[in-house]
Design a protein around this motif. Structure first.
Motif, PDB file in Angstrom:
ATOM      1  N   ALA A 113       0.833  -1.205   0.000  1.00 12.21           N
ATOM      2  CA  ALA A 113       0.000   0.000   0.000  1.00 12.21           C
ATOM      3  C   ALA A 113       0.864   1.250   0.000  1.00 12.21           C
ATOM      4  N   TYR A 114       1.991   1.191   0.718  1.00 10.18           N
ATOM      5  CA  TYR A 114       2.906   2.335   0.740  1.00 10.18           C
ATOM      6  C   TYR A 114       3.517   2.550  -0.637  1.00 10.18           C
ATOM      7  N   ALA A 152      -5.698   9.670  -2.356  1.00 10.95           N
ATOM      8  CA  ALA A 152      -6.432   9.830  -1.100  1.00 10.95           C
ATOM      9  C   ALA A 152      -6.955   8.478  -0.614  1.00 10.95           C
ATOM     10  N   LEU A 153      -7.469   7.670  -1.535  1.00 12.36           N
ATOM     11  CA  LEU A 153      -7.966   6.346  -1.152  1.00 12.36           C
ATOM     12  C   LEU A 153      -6.829   5.458  -0.665  1.00 12.36           C
ATOM     13  N   ALA A 154      -5.673   5.523  -1.348  1.00 14.42           N
ATOM     14  CA  ALA A 154      -4.512   4.734  -0.915  1.00 14.42           C
ATOM     15  C   ALA A 154      -4.045   5.161   0.469  1.00 14.42           C
ATOM     16  N   GLU A 155      -4.109   6.459   0.751  1.00 15.76           N
ATOM     17  CA  GLU A 155      -3.712   6.947   2.071  1.00 15.76           C
ATOM     18  C   GLU A 155      -4.684   6.463   3.140  1.00 15.76           C
ATOM     19  N   HIS A 156      -5.987   6.419   2.819  1.00 19.22           N
ATOM     20  CA  HIS A 156      -6.973   5.908   3.768  1.00 19.22           C
ATOM     21  C   HIS A 156      -6.724   4.427   4.066  1.00 19.22           C
ATOM     22  N   LEU A 157      -6.409   3.655   3.025  1.00 18.14           N
ATOM     23  CA  LEU A 157      -6.131   2.231   3.216  1.00 18.14           C
ATOM     24  C   LEU A 157      -4.896   2.037   4.082  1.00 18.14           C
ATOM     25  N   ALA A 193      -3.743   4.080   6.271  1.00 20.55           N
ATOM     26  CA  ALA A 193      -4.079   4.483   7.640  1.00 20.55           C
ATOM     27  C   ALA A 193      -4.798   3.365   8.379  1.00 20.55           C
ATOM     28  N   THR A 194      -5.655   2.622   7.675  1.00 16.87           N
ATOM     29  CA  THR A 194      -6.356   1.497   8.300  1.00 16.87           C
ATOM     30  C   THR A 194      -5.384   0.397   8.682  1.00 16.87           C
ATOM     31  N   PHE A 195      -4.465   0.067   7.779  1.00 20.92           N
ATOM     32  CA  PHE A 195      -3.465  -0.963   8.091  1.00 20.92           C
ATOM     33  C   PHE A 195      -2.625  -0.559   9.303  1.00 20.92           C
ATOM     34  N   ALA A 196      -2.214   0.703   9.340  1.00 15.98           N
ATOM     35  CA  ALA A 196      -1.317   1.160  10.396  1.00 15.98           C
ATOM     36  C   ALA A 196      -2.047   1.443  11.701  1.00 15.98           C
ATOM     37  N   GLY A 197      -3.372   1.403  11.698  1.00 13.29           N
ATOM     38  CA  GLY A 197      -4.112   1.707  12.910  1.00 13.29           C
ATOM     39  C   GLY A 197      -4.039   3.171  13.303  1.00 13.29           C
ATOM     40  N   ARG A 198      -3.812   4.047  12.324  1.00 12.22           N
ATOM     41  CA  ARG A 198      -3.723   5.492  12.565  1.00 12.22           C
ATOM     42  C   ARG A 198      -4.656   6.178  11.568  1.00 12.22           C
ATOM     43  N   LEU A 199      -5.909   6.333  11.964  1.00 18.91           N
ATOM     44  CA  LEU A 199      -6.927   6.811  11.027  1.00 18.91           C
ATOM     45  C   LEU A 199      -6.735   8.268  10.643  1.00 18.91           C
TER      46      LEU A 199
END
Length: 481
Positions: free
Chosen positions: A178-179, A242-247, A249-255
């Motif tokens: 994702a990164y 923006a969608l990739a950043e949201h994904l 954030a979900t993986f990293a647990g930092r919304l």
């Protein structure tokens, strides 16, 4: 009490007999001797660090993966599953020891004086009855049913630990990819911004030529169309980022995660990990180890089903005191005890237990087929990742040449148009070709990095060298015949 101890020791001796049902043996896997497309110049025993994502040399990536492994809900769920499996394992192990219960039963009762057999006048009609008893009921594991159940529970507990490793490996891979996707979009946005600026300049230039009567309205319309296409492309890429950043954030647990733009092209390509022999996947990959523990469970359940067809032998005993007064409850004359054995043997079950055994054997065959399929899938994933890494690496040189040629073609097309030798359509074609070449080059780099992540995951993550095969019985601590 000597009789109780003797019976308990006899139960332990009987419980040490052979367990019915097949002992586990890893099924044969028909794997080739080597992977197709495996490079021959990489030592098979080279080590890969456990934190393999650090090979990409990006501090922000390291931070995000560490956060994902710590905060992600899937990791907490896997840890809770391990805790549940450990509790079940302790419960299964406790079945080998007798459960001793303390029963206190004080009561005051009145008996009838008009029964068929008259009571002597010395017997009181109202009296106390106080009992204090230590009792136990203990099943003797003569056929190995409890040992097979412990074997299955231990395999489930071990499988839950492998399941956690699967979650950690998958989560690290998903976060890394994702990164890379986000950084790829950053690079595509940067190229598209440059393209949009170039087309703005071209539109201004064509309009000035049109005002001077050198260019036609067709050239202006074509330039406006090219500029609008680039603007739309930029907005679409920004939406995808923006969608990739949201994904991520979900993986990293930092919304609330917000990442500044970066450059995919500066990330180093990690060294090619050694594929080793296909057989090493059985010890490297946690998902294969988890699948094998499920196979151990189904194998042990055959023994549990077979043991149900044999007699169930139990030791039932108690010892304590009974008295009419609490003060004499523990005196020698108030002692009571009982020792007995219970035997339950199915005499007629209409084939029920045999059918259960056959069903367990059928489930074991299904588990074997499923395990072999998982092994084959793992082999294919490694082979696919090796091919993808090699082909995307080989394609990068061609794409670099294509990109250089497209830039030169655009330069020449502009010179020809400004000199009046060609129509503006040639400039538009050269702009589109350059834009496409830039995006394809970035996407191939992303595919190359993602393929390297796939290879790390397919090989089981990091390792210190060749892994020596460990017999499953040694892992489980299971004996018996």
């Amino acid at each position: 009490m000597r009789a109780l101890l003797a019976a308990f020791c006899a139960a332990l001796l009987l419980g040490g007999c052979a367990a019915v049902g097949p002992d586990y043996a890893r099924p044969a896997t028909d794997l080739p001797g080597a992977y197709p497309d495996a490079p021959a110049d990489i030592p098979a025993k080279a080590a890969i660090p456990a934190e393999w994502w650090k090979l990409y040399g990006d501090a922000k990536l390291d931070e995000l993966v560490a956060s994902a492994l710590e905060r992600n809900a899937d990791v907490r769920f896997a840890v809770a599953r391990i805790e549940e499996a450990d509790a079940n394992l302790r419960e299964a192990g406790a079945a080998f020891l007798p459960e001793i219960d303390l029963v206190a039963a004080p009561q005051r009762q009145r008996i009838s004086s008009v029964t068929a057999t008259p009571l002597p006048s010395s017997v009181p009609l109202v009296r106390n009855d106080i009992r204090l008893i230590l009792g136990t009921s203990f099943e003797i594991d003569f056929w190995g049913k409890l040992r097979r159940a412990l074997e299955a529970t231990r395999a489930l507990a071990l499988g839950s630990r492998y399941a956690k490793e699967v979650v950690l490996l998958s989560l690290a891979g998903f976060t890394t990819q994702a990164y890379f996707s986000l950084r790829s979009l950053d690079a595509q946005i940067a190229f598209t911004v440059a393209t949009l600026e170039s087309r703005d300049e071209a539109l201004t230039y064509v309009r000035s030529r049109a005002r001077g009567g050198i260019a036609s309205d067709l050239d202006v319309n074509q330039a406006e169309l090219a500029r609008a296409d680039a603007s739309f492309q930029l907005k679409e890429l920004q939406r995808q980022r923006a969608l990739a950043e949201h994904l991520l954030a979900t993986f990293a647990g930092r919304l609330d995660l917000q990442l500044a733009p970066g450059d995919l092209l500066v990330l180093p390509m990690p060294p090619m990990p050694p594929a080793g022999l296909p057989s090493t996947l059985l010890e490297r990959r946690p998902d294969l180890q988890q699948a094998e523990q499920q196979l151990v469970v189904s194998n042990a359940q055959i023994g549990i089903a077979k043991a149900a067809m044999f007699p169930t032998i139990s030791l039932v005993s108690y010892a304590g005191g009974q008295s009419t007064a609490l003060s004499t409850l523990l005196s020698s004359g108030a002692s009571i005890w009982s020792l007995g054995f219970g035997l339950t043997l199915p005499v007629f079950d209409a084939g029920r237990y045999e059918a259960r055994t056959q069903a367990a054997e059928a489930r074991q065959k299904q588990a074997v087929a499923g395990y072999q399929q998982v092994v084959q899938t793992a082999f294919r994933e490694v082979a696919d990742a090796l091919t993808n890494v090699q082909q995307t690496t080989a394609a990068e040189a061609d794409l670099q040449a294509s990109l250089a040629a497209a830039r030169n073609a655009l330069r020449l097309a502009r010179l020809r148009y400004e000199s009046g030798y060609s129509a503006y359509l040639e400039v538009l074609d050269a702009q589109r070709t350059l834009n496409l070449s830039e995006l394809v080059f970035v996407r191939n780099r992303q595919a190359r990095l993602s393929a390297s992540v796939d290879l790390m995951k397919a090989l089981g993550g990091g390792w210190s060298g060749e892994v020596a095969p460990v017999p499953n019985a040694a892992l489980l601590g299971v004996g018996g015949k």
